[in-house]
Design a protein around this motif. Sequence first.
Motif, PDB file in Angstrom:
ATOM      1  N   ILE A 104       0.854  -1.183   0.000  1.00 38.06           N
ATOM      2  CA  ILE A 104       0.000   0.000   0.000  1.00 38.06           C
ATOM      3  C   ILE A 104       0.886   1.228   0.000  1.00 38.06           C
ATOM      4  N   ASN A 105       0.639   2.141  -0.933  1.00 40.40           N
ATOM      5  CA  ASN A 105       1.292   3.440  -0.936  1.00 40.40           C
ATOM      6  C   ASN A 105       0.226   4.485  -0.643  1.00 40.40           C
ATOM      7  N   GLY A 106       0.561   5.428   0.195  1.00 40.65           N
ATOM      8  CA  GLY A 106      -0.389   6.509   0.452  1.00 40.65           C
ATOM      9  C   GLY A 106      -1.002   6.428   1.833  1.00 40.65           C
ATOM     10  N   GLY A 107      -2.070   7.164   2.001  1.00 40.97           N
ATOM     11  CA  GLY A 107      -2.741   7.283   3.269  1.00 40.97           C
ATOM     12  C   GLY A 107      -3.352   8.663   3.366  1.00 40.97           C
ATOM     13  N   PHE A 108      -3.582   9.150   4.563  1.00 44.60           N
ATOM     14  CA  PHE A 108      -4.112  10.501   4.733  1.00 44.60           C
ATOM     15  C   PHE A 108      -3.432  11.161   5.917  1.00 44.60           C
ATOM     16  N   SER A 109      -3.467  12.493   5.900  1.00 46.36           N
ATOM     17  CA  SER A 109      -2.724  13.266   6.892  1.00 46.36           C
ATOM     18  C   SER A 109      -3.329  13.096   8.284  1.00 46.36           C
ATOM     19  N   CYS A 110      -2.452  12.826   9.254  1.00 44.71           N
ATOM     20  CA  CYS A 110      -2.883  12.670  10.646  1.00 44.71           C
ATOM     21  C   CYS A 110      -1.710  13.053  11.543  1.00 44.71           C
ATOM     22  N   ASN A 111      -1.835  14.171  12.282  1.00 39.99           N
ATOM     23  CA  ASN A 111      -0.715  14.601  13.125  1.00 39.99           C
ATOM     24  C   ASN A 111      -1.097  14.686  14.594  1.00 39.99           C
TER      25      ASN A 111
END
Length: 299
Positions: A104-111
């Motif tokens: 899997i490449n990618g994801g979503f921003s989470c800080n």
Amino acid sequence: MLVKKALFVIAASLSLYTSATAQNTIPNPGFENWVNQGTYEDPQDWATLNQETSLLGISTVTKATGTDAHSGTSAIRLETKSVAGQIVPGTAITGVFNPLSLEINGGFSCNVRPVSLSGWYKYSPAGLDGGSVEVILSKWNPATFLREPIGSGIFIEPIAVNTYAYFTATINYVSSELPDTAVIILLSSAYNTPIPGSILFVDDLVFDLPSGISTPAHSYEISIYPNPNYGTFSIEIPSQYSVLNTQICIYNMLGEQVQHSLIRSSANLLINLTAQPSGVYFVSIETADAVKMQKLIVR
């Protein structure tokens, strides 16, 4: 088998946010938005195996409506099916999935550091099968050019649940660092022993954040233009973000990296992709502040 538990190469995200603001940024968490791909539909901002299985007239992920939606007008329905002699679990991922390498490449921003991932589900297993919802948090290390694990959590259901029930996947942390990226994986069957006929419904996903942390009021966008294009395009990064050592990675629909660049100065970048065939690509942009992934169409 098209799906098994793989090592995850998480290189980008779906939205760009200020790193100083806490976030609950799950894309399309209620599965209200769907994209018509002609012979099938996919949930917006989620990757499935429908593109591959639809060649045989089969969809393992579909839109659930009416009483099969927990709230709103729709939910996601994942079903394990037999496809050309292989057993394929219904799979949905917030990233770009490579069915050949199983990465899997990618994801979503989470800080932020969520306590858990929660939502609503119902499940109809075939035999001794089990459906799951998994979340993986990571952070890019610019010194090593590697993505490091921060924490993960998984919810597994092995029995029938005929009406919507609430689930919680508690996140276990292996690092004290803040993550910058999250990936969520939905599966209608066990990783290694899928059974045809298992059906999982999921709706209304949410991160449970520590007390006192709120979600952002807005996000900032990176511009890619023109899009669609004929292989050359520009990327414009907003002035509030540092472009020093910005990484640009481009992936094809198989999740294969076809181009990588390291940008050191200009916030307006010209990219040449004319050596690649026409089709859909994903542009991963990682600055010192945040990360983003955006779809690109090359004609």
